[in-house]
Design a protein around this motif. Structure first.
Motif, PDB file in Angstrom:
ATOM      1  N   ARG A 123       0.828  -1.206   0.000  1.00  0.00           N
ATOM      2  CA  ARG A 123       0.000   0.000   0.000  1.00  0.00           C
ATOM      3  C   ARG A 123       0.863   1.257   0.000  1.00  0.00           C
ATOM      4  NH1 ARG A 123      -0.911   3.163   3.902  1.00  0.00           N
ATOM      5  NH2 ARG A 123      -0.391   1.644   5.528  1.00  0.00           N
ATOM      6  N   ARG A 126       2.588   1.932  -3.322  1.00  0.00           N
ATOM      7  CA  ARG A 126       1.699   2.518  -4.317  1.00  0.00           C
ATOM      8  C   ARG A 126       1.405   3.985  -3.997  1.00  0.00           C
ATOM      9  NH1 ARG A 126      -3.273   3.757  -3.975  1.00  0.00           N
ATOM     10  NH2 ARG A 126      -3.610   2.515  -2.088  1.00  0.00           N
ATOM     11  N   GLU A 127       1.123   4.280  -2.718  1.00  0.00           N
ATOM     12  CA  GLU A 127       0.757   5.644  -2.342  1.00  0.00           C
ATOM     13  C   GLU A 127       1.911   6.621  -2.538  1.00  0.00           C
ATOM     14  OE1 GLU A 127      -2.542   4.489   1.115  1.00  0.00           O
ATOM     15  OE2 GLU A 127      -0.647   5.424   1.673  1.00  0.00           O
ATOM     16  N   VAL A 132       3.221  -0.244  -8.778  1.00  0.00           N
ATOM     17  CA  VAL A 132       2.343  -1.373  -8.471  1.00  0.00           C
ATOM     18  C   VAL A 132       2.937  -2.636  -9.089  1.00  0.00           C
ATOM     19  CG1 VAL A 132       0.014  -2.320  -8.675  1.00  0.00           C
ATOM     20  CG2 VAL A 132       0.334   0.158  -8.506  1.00  0.00           C
ATOM     21  N   GLU A 142      -3.415  -6.039  -2.893  1.00  0.00           N
ATOM     22  CA  GLU A 142      -2.689  -5.250  -1.902  1.00  0.00           C
ATOM     23  C   GLU A 142      -2.434  -6.046  -0.633  1.00  0.00           C
ATOM     24  OE1 GLU A 142      -4.056  -1.434  -0.882  1.00  0.00           O
ATOM     25  OE2 GLU A 142      -3.508  -0.531  -2.786  1.00  0.00           O
ATOM     26  N   TRP A 179       6.261  -4.869 -12.971  1.00  0.00           N
ATOM     27  CA  TRP A 179       5.601  -3.787 -12.258  1.00  0.00           C
ATOM     28  C   TRP A 179       5.121  -2.767 -13.286  1.00  0.00           C
ATOM     29  CZ3 TRP A 179       7.604   1.126 -12.867  1.00  0.00           C
ATOM     30  CH2 TRP A 179       8.924   1.206 -13.365  1.00  0.00           C
ATOM     31  N   THR A 184       0.236   8.369  -7.638  1.00  0.00           N
ATOM     32  CA  THR A 184       0.559   8.444  -6.218  1.00  0.00           C
ATOM     33  C   THR A 184      -0.656   8.933  -5.428  1.00  0.00           C
ATOM     34  OG1 THR A 184       1.408  10.679  -6.526  1.00  0.00           O
ATOM     35  CG2 THR A 184       2.994   8.875  -6.648  1.00  0.00           C
TER      36      THR A 184
END
Length: 227
Positions: A123, A126-127, A132, A142, A179, A184
């Motif tokens: 998580r 990704r943020e 990803v 996730e 990936w 974001t």
């Protein structure tokens, strides 16, 4: 902790005890300290500070009390991300109040209540970076990393500063075969740059956060064993 690790710790404790491990005042370190008082003296959005009084027992049955301040902090994750095909690593830069500067580092973040460290890693990755695991047309999970997309090498969990904080860092190296780049999702006031760099550039970047250094050293050992 495995039975083997517990046996080793017991043997080490006995060895230290045999060398006056009870301390200069006769403290019995085979007996757990007792928390006598625990008062919250500060609460902020990131951490809480408690004022504690702890009793340490002597071998003659008496006890000594000590005062300590404890910074309570949610557990966190720190990840070193490796692109296997390019043999590149993800380096970040952001403002860190401890250094009072923009510094190089690795993706990291808090573990949410009820969240596993692996889920928090995916998580936060990704943020903070938009990265990803897996192909763009796949529905990424996730909660785990698909073996076709890569694997996770767990480094030892470490406390940031045992003398004053209970923050436990879960450190992992993500080796990614596949990936894709997404968007974001920064927290308010969070500004992070990220870029892929070579192993030599990563080692020369001057990363100083202790947990990130553990991740880099863990990967250095793997690379040495590989060579």
């Amino acid at each position: 902790m495995s039975d083997e690790a517990q046996d080793l710790q017991a043997r080490l404790a006995a060895k230290l005890d045999g060398r006056d491990g009870q301390g200069p005042k006769g403290i019995d370190m085979t007996r757990a300290p007792e928390l006598m008082d625990d008062r919250e003296v500060f609460r902020g959005p990131i951490f809480v500070i408690d004022q504690q009084r702890v009793a340490m027992f002597r071998r003659d049955g008496s006890k000594e009390t000590i005062d300590r301040q404890l910074i309570r902090h949610d557990p966190c994750v720190v990840m070193l991300v490796h692109d296997c095909a390019a043999d590149a690593y993800l380096l970040t830069r952001e403002y860190r109040v401890g250094a009072q500067a923009y510094v190089f580092g690795l993706p990291a973040g808090f573990i949410d209540p009820g969240e596993s460290p692996v889920k928090a890693v995916l998580r936060e990755l990704r943020e903070e970076t938009g990265l990803v695991p897996g192909p763009e047309d796949a529905s990424a999970s996730e909660s785990h990393l698909d073996p076709e997309d890569g694997w996770i090498d767990a480094a030892p969990d470490v406390y940031s500063s045992l003398g004053m904080s209970d923050e436990l860092g879960h450190i992992m190296v993500l080796h990614l075969r596949r990936w894709h780049q997404g968007s974001t999702d920064f927290d308010p006031g969070e500004h992070i740059q990220s870029a892929w760099v070579s192993w030599q550039e990563l080692c020369a970047a001057g990363v100083a956060d202790a947990k990130a250094v553990v991740a880099i050293q863990h990967e250095a050992i793997r690379r040495l064993q590989k060579d």
